[in-house]
Design an enzyme around this catalytic site. Structure first.
Site, short mmCIF file in Angstrom:
data_model
loop_
_atom_site.label_atom_id
_atom_site.label_comp_id
_atom_site.label_asym_id
_atom_site.label_seq_id
_atom_site.Cartn_x
_atom_site.Cartn_y
_atom_site.Cartn_z
N HIS A 99 0.82 -1.21 0.00
CA HIS A 99 0.00 0.00 0.00
C HIS A 99 0.86 1.26 0.00
O HIS A 99 1.86 1.36 0.70
CB HIS A 99 -0.99 0.00 1.17
CG HIS A 99 -0.39 0.10 2.54
ND1 HIS A 99 -0.19 1.30 3.19
CD2 HIS A 99 0.01 -0.86 3.40
CE1 HIS A 99 0.31 1.08 4.39
NE2 HIS A 99 0.45 -0.23 4.55
N GLU B 182 -5.29 1.10 2.68
CA GLU B 182 -4.92 0.08 3.65
C GLU B 182 -4.94 0.62 5.08
O GLU B 182 -5.37 -0.07 6.01
CB GLU B 182 -3.54 -0.51 3.31
CG GLU B 182 -3.21 -1.79 4.06
CD GLU B 182 -2.62 -1.58 5.46
OE1 GLU B 182 -2.53 -2.57 6.21
OE2 GLU B 182 -2.27 -0.44 5.80
N GLU B 183 -4.44 1.83 5.26
CA GLU B 183 -4.31 2.38 6.62
C GLU B 183 -5.65 2.61 7.31
O GLU B 183 -5.71 2.80 8.52
CB GLU B 183 -3.50 3.68 6.60
CG GLU B 183 -2.02 3.51 6.28
CD GLU B 183 -1.23 2.78 7.35
OE1 GLU B 183 -1.83 2.34 8.35
OE2 GLU B 183 0.00 2.63 7.19
N ASP C 181 4.22 -6.04 3.42
CA ASP C 181 4.00 -4.94 4.34
C ASP C 181 5.03 -5.05 5.45
O ASP C 181 5.73 -6.05 5.56
CB ASP C 181 2.57 -5.00 4.90
CG ASP C 181 2.02 -3.64 5.31
OD1 ASP C 181 2.84 -2.76 5.64
OD2 ASP C 181 0.79 -3.48 5.30
N ASP D 264 6.18 2.05 6.38
CA ASP D 264 4.92 1.32 6.32
C ASP D 264 3.97 2.14 5.46
O ASP D 264 3.37 3.09 5.96
CB ASP D 264 4.38 1.11 7.73
CG ASP D 264 2.98 0.56 7.78
OD1 ASP D 264 2.53 -0.03 6.77
OD2 ASP D 264 2.31 0.73 8.81
N HIS E 145 4.37 3.30 12.82
CA HIS E 145 3.43 4.43 12.96
C HIS E 145 4.02 5.59 13.74
O HIS E 145 3.30 6.53 14.10
CB HIS E 145 2.10 3.97 13.57
CG HIS E 145 1.23 3.24 12.62
ND1 HIS E 145 -0.14 3.14 12.77
CD2 HIS E 145 1.52 2.57 11.46
CE1 HIS E 145 -0.65 2.44 11.76
NE2 HIS E 145 0.36 2.08 10.96
#
Length: 340
Positions: free
Chosen positions: A65, A216-217, A236, A182, A316
């Site tokens: 993603h 995706e997130e 991922d 990510d 994140h």
């Protein structure tokens, strides 16, 4: 190949793409795939699909993603600052003091800073201890705005996207540190695989579909995928910490995450390939993680699914991986294509 992968990473890191605002980065990916000689298709849900014809009718998919975490204007305060809401799940305290860009609907971009509501040590007694959350933070705009009306005159409104700096850096020791590894790191790795297939004119046994997803997130990036896909491997980030085996040097092979176990036979095949190719790898369980394969299965797709990716520290937040993890992931994807 590392040089090409890192070039793609730098390029896409420079394009803001919080979930739902990915047209520009998708255009970049589409042009790059076409330059490599591959057929592409834009799906209605915003995903990019890249097709490679194989020697039989079985189809293997790989997905990564390109959408990232971000923010959105929730409301405009009377003093000309902005309240915000999260897009995805950024670690909010890490945003205190970060520079950002407010992107209006008419494509104007204004810079600003994400701050605590107690931003000054010489003014607020709780400046060092106050909670950092959506409710206790704001955005200071770098324009001469003194009230809500001044902000509205700039064209800023509720629902405008807010992107924050990636701070991408590659160190002489091989570390790659940046927000949004990510999953832009994995997107770059998949382009490295596409480059290899194109340059060496590799004719795979099975049809291949590479899916670059855009939501995706927020949980539904690959809830729809092309119906021709028989099995889908998400590429991922691999998690690091607590009781996990993965490091910043490994390719992670996930046996189970919050959505449940991944396909036993495919996971076993990936482990065997990692061993056979003497790759640095780790097998782990991620209880607070789900992937595009999870979304595809929840969406009712009739597929077998697996999950791999480079080990990424501090997900994140201020993320970091190493070029060895990139190489191991690249080699595992390529070896799987050549083995199946």
């Amino acid at each position: 190949m590392n040089e090409y992968i890192l070039k793609i990473l730098k390029d896409i890191m420079a394009i803001d793409s919080p979930s739902g605002y990915t047209k520009e980065v998708m255009t970049y990916c589409e042009k790059e795939a076409q330059q490599l000689g591959f057929e592409t298709k834009n799906a209605n849900n915003g995903n990019l699909e890249i097709y490679i014809k194989g020697q039989d009718e079985y189809t293997v998919g790989f997905c990564a993603h390109v959408d990232t975490l971000g923010l959105m204007v929730r409301s405009i305060n009377n003093d000309g600052t902005l309240c915000f809401t999260s897009v995805g799940g950024p670690i909010i305290p890490t945003l205190d003091g970060e520079y950002c860009r407010i992107i209006t609907r008419n494509k104007q971009i204004y810079t600003g800073t994400i701050l605590s509501n107690s931003p000054a040590a010489h003014v607020f007694k709780d400046s060092k201890t106050a909670s950092r959350s959506e409710e206790t933070m704001h955005i200071r705009i770098d324009e001469m705005v003194k009230n809500k009306e001044d902000v509205l005159k700039l064209g800023i409104q509720n629902g405008d996207y807010i992107a924050f700096d990636t701070k991408t850096e590659m160190t002489p020791s091989g570390f790659i540190k940046s927000r949004f590894l990510d999953d832009k790191m994995s997107v770059a790795i998949l382009f490295g695989v596409l480059k290899e297939l194109s340059t060496k004119k590799i004719k795979p046994q099975h049809n291949l579909v590479f899916v670059i997803s855009s939501f995706e997130e927020v949980g539904h990036g690959s809830s729809y995928i092309p119906s021709c896909i028989d099995e889908l491997i998400a590429v991922d980030m691999g998690c690091i910490g607590k009781d996990l085996s993965c490091s910043e040097y490994d390719v992670s092979i996930c046996a189970k995450d919050s959505s449940g176990p991944y396909h036993y036979d495919i996971t076993t095949k990936l482990i065997e390939l990692a061993k056979d190719n003497k790759l640095q790898y780790a097998v782990d369980i991620y209880p607070m993680y789900s992937s595009d394969v999870s979304a595809a299965l929840r969406g009712g797709q009739n597929i077998k699914g697996a999950l791999i990716g480079p080990g990424v520290h501090a997900s994140h937040g201020m993320e970091r991986t190493h070029i060895q993890a990139v190489e191991n992931t690249f080699k595992l994807v390529l070896s799987y294509i050549e083995a199946v």
